[in-house]
Design an enzyme around this catalytic site. Structure first.
Site, mmCIF file in Angstrom:
data_model
loop_
_atom_site.group_PDB
_atom_site.id
_atom_site.type_symbol
_atom_site.label_atom_id
_atom_site.label_comp_id
_atom_site.label_asym_id
_atom_site.label_seq_id
_atom_site.Cartn_x
_atom_site.Cartn_y
_atom_site.Cartn_z
ATOM 1 N N ARG A 26 -25.179 34.379 -5.913
ATOM 2 C CA ARG A 26 -25.795 35.620 -5.461
ATOM 3 C C ARG A 26 -24.757 36.465 -4.729
ATOM 4 N NH1 ARG A 26 -29.706 33.422 -2.391
ATOM 5 N NH2 ARG A 26 -28.029 32.660 -1.066
ATOM 6 N N GLY A 91 -17.782 22.343 -2.881
ATOM 7 C CA GLY A 91 -16.467 21.813 -2.532
ATOM 8 C C GLY A 91 -15.752 21.169 -3.713
ATOM 9 N N ASP A 250 -19.783 25.678 1.159
ATOM 10 C CA ASP A 250 -21.099 26.190 1.534
ATOM 11 C C ASP A 250 -21.737 25.408 2.677
ATOM 12 O OD1 ASP A 250 -21.576 23.932 -0.042
ATOM 13 O OD2 ASP A 250 -22.622 25.023 -1.623
ATOM 14 N N THR A 251 -21.503 24.103 2.750
ATOM 15 C CA THR A 251 -22.064 23.304 3.843
ATOM 16 C C THR A 251 -21.582 23.797 5.196
ATOM 17 O OG1 THR A 251 -22.226 21.351 2.451
ATOM 18 C CG2 THR A 251 -22.204 20.993 4.832
ATOM 19 N N THR A 272 -29.383 21.150 -3.391
ATOM 20 C CA THR A 272 -29.109 20.135 -4.406
ATOM 21 C C THR A 272 -28.482 18.898 -3.756
ATOM 22 O OG1 THR A 272 -28.777 21.843 -6.080
ATOM 23 C CG2 THR A 272 -27.873 19.659 -6.540
ATOM 24 N N GLY A 419 -31.944 26.472 1.304
ATOM 25 C CA GLY A 419 -33.143 26.662 0.507
ATOM 26 C C GLY A 419 -34.153 25.545 0.642
#
Length: 501
Positions: A26, A91, A250-251, A272, A419
């Site tokens: 996104r 990652g 992202d983590t 996920t 999410g």
């Protein structure tokens, strides 16, 4: 305060976050004004791995095309000057650049089979305990170390000709700016960053026989990587715009956006993958973190995230995909309803068991696991789904118990971001399983962290404490208190017997 400084601080600033997950991406516009952030999704696209000659790759050039589509959409919105761009992804995965700066082949997907057996091969070159001592990172089949070793043992022409390794977010930033660099948080996922120095582990690189030249300069989150190339500006209709290094795994971007206060809290980045951990001042590399396979990943502000890497909602997602392929479409709310109607605590699985890594046949593999461990297998789809949810919640308890043993400190609150925090059933199960308060939100934690780290680099936010003040001012959170303690304690004891936790 100098004259006009408050006015500048309160001016609206606009930042664009490109947030990539393993299945979609996104472009999120963040508008920061008066200490509050509002966000708007302006572009969404799928992220589909491509199988080529038996190997899985990322469709990297199409994904870069989608980044440019996001930039074009921003330009067409008429908002004017853009104050920054930041990119976060998953990652471990990377691209290799040759002498002329060209990409040497399509980057591999972390689930590609080429890493089969590579952990064992790596441990022939350096003992397992020594790899952990020199990296502080958990052993996962997909780690960059294993991917590179697979290339080396296959005498890869791309590796032999490579001049620089760039992780996926750094590769996109290179395409945008022409400048190369390696973001610290993303680099720590490689299992090749020394926990003492925060730089590449010379011991691991030498032991594995990797070419030292490919490992570039490490940069901290908030660093300016460069300005958009003139060609990109022209194509997308933008003025020269800064591209900032964010916590590009992202983590770690999500952990930056945890709206926590005080010290006795943990966070769960739920998607996920589920990454459950705490912030620490320096890496924790000892016998307990080694034996329990914890990972030390770089975080903002010079700190580290001490994490347990858990399979997460992957199993639920793949159950849904399997049933859709069979002709039955179930929404995630449909699946929650089926789980709520099913018998509780019938059986348990270890979500991290290697049998659940592959993406097809998840229902059959759950039943096979239960039979293999002497349990009555779930019969209905509702029982299968409930087994996955309850086992995941109990896995979270296992990780929190381990963190308390490692640190000697009580964890009172678990913050769930990402999410997965929108799954009310799993939130309630998690609070019950861990016996602690659960606070949920923000759901867009990764994008929020990305944007606010850009704002730190740009100067609108001064430090991590102020960043989290902005988060608290900008999001509504949910709260879940534990219930049914005896039933969940008994379930956890059974889960531990089954999974040998």
């Amino acid at each position: 305060m100098p004259a006009g400084a408050e006015q500048v601080e309160n001016m609206e600033k606009k930042f664009l976050a490109f947030d990539f997950g393993a299945s979609s991406g996104r472009a999120i516009l963040g508008r920061l004004e008066n200490g509050k952030l509002t966000m708007e999704e302006i572009h969404r696209f799928s992220n589909d791995p491509v199988e080529i000659c038996g190997h899985y790759h990322w469709d990297i050039f199409r994904l870069f095309f989608e980044i440019k589509q996001g930039l074009i959409k921003y330009a067409n919105m008429g908002y004017g000057k853009l104050d920054g761009i930041g990119i976060d992804t998953w990652g471990v995965d990377f691209g290799l650049l040759g002498k002329d700066g060209e990409l040497l082949g399509a980057p591999y997907h972390y689930r590609d089979k080429r890493t089969d057996g590579m952990m064992e091969q790596a441990q022939k070159l350096m003992p397992r305990r020594e790899i952990f001592r020199h990296s502080g990172v958990s052993f996962e089949f997909f780690n960059t170390l294993n991917q590179l070793l697979a290339m080396k043992l296959a005498s890869s022409a791309a590796l032999e000709g490579a001049q620089e390794l760039l992780f996926i977010p750094d590769l996109f930033a290179y395409f945008l700016t022409g400048n190369k660099g390696t973001e610290f948080c993303e680099a720590t996922t490689s299992q090749m960053i020394d926990p003492e120095t925060g730089d590449w582990s010379e011991d691991i690189i030498k032991a594995m026989g990797f070419p030292r030249r490919i490992f570039g300069r490490i940069e901290q989150p908030g660093t300016l990587r460069g300005m958009l190339l003139p060609s990109v500006c022209k194509e997308c209709g933008l003025e020269p715009t800064p591209v900032y290094v964010v916590a590009s795994h992202d983590t770690n971007a999500a952990s930056a956006a945890v709206p926590a206060q005080g010290e006795n809290w943990a966070f769960l980045s739920s998607g996920t993958w589920s990454l459950l951990g705490i912030e620490v001042d320096k890496p924790v590399v000892n016998d307990v973190t080694y034996e329990r396979n914890f990972s030390n990943e770089g975080a903002i502000g010079g700190r580290y995230d001490l994490l347990s890497n858990i399979m997460g909602l992957w199993i639920i997602q793949q159950l849904r995909a399997d049933w859709e392929r069979a002709g039955e479409k179930l929404s995630f709310p449909d699946m929650v309803k089926l789980a709520q109607e099913a018998q509780p605590f019938k059986c348990f699985i270890n979500p991290d068991d290697k049998s659940f890594v592959a993406p097809v046949g998840m229902e059959e593999r759950i039943r096979a696991y239960c039979e293999r461990t002497g349990q009555e297998a779930p019969l209905t789809r509702g029982e299968v789904i409930r087994t996955a949810y309850e086992s995941l919640a109990l896995k979270y308890r296992e990780a929190i118990d381990d963190l308390e043993k490692i640190t000697g400190k009580r964890i009172d609150v678990l913050h769930i971001v990402g999410g997965g925090c929108q799954n009310l059933l799993l939130n309630r199960m998690t609070a019950n399983a861990i016996g602690r308060k659960v606070v949920t939100g923000p759901a867009e934690g990764t994008a929020m962290g990305n944007i606010l780290i850009q704002a730190m680099g740009e100067g609108s936010i001064k430090d991590v404490a102020q960043l989290r003040e902005v988060v608290r001012a900008s999001v509504d959170t949910g709260e879940y208190l534990p219930q049914d303690k005896q039933a969940w304690d008994e379930a956890y004891a059974r889960y531990c017997r089954v999974t040998k936790c």
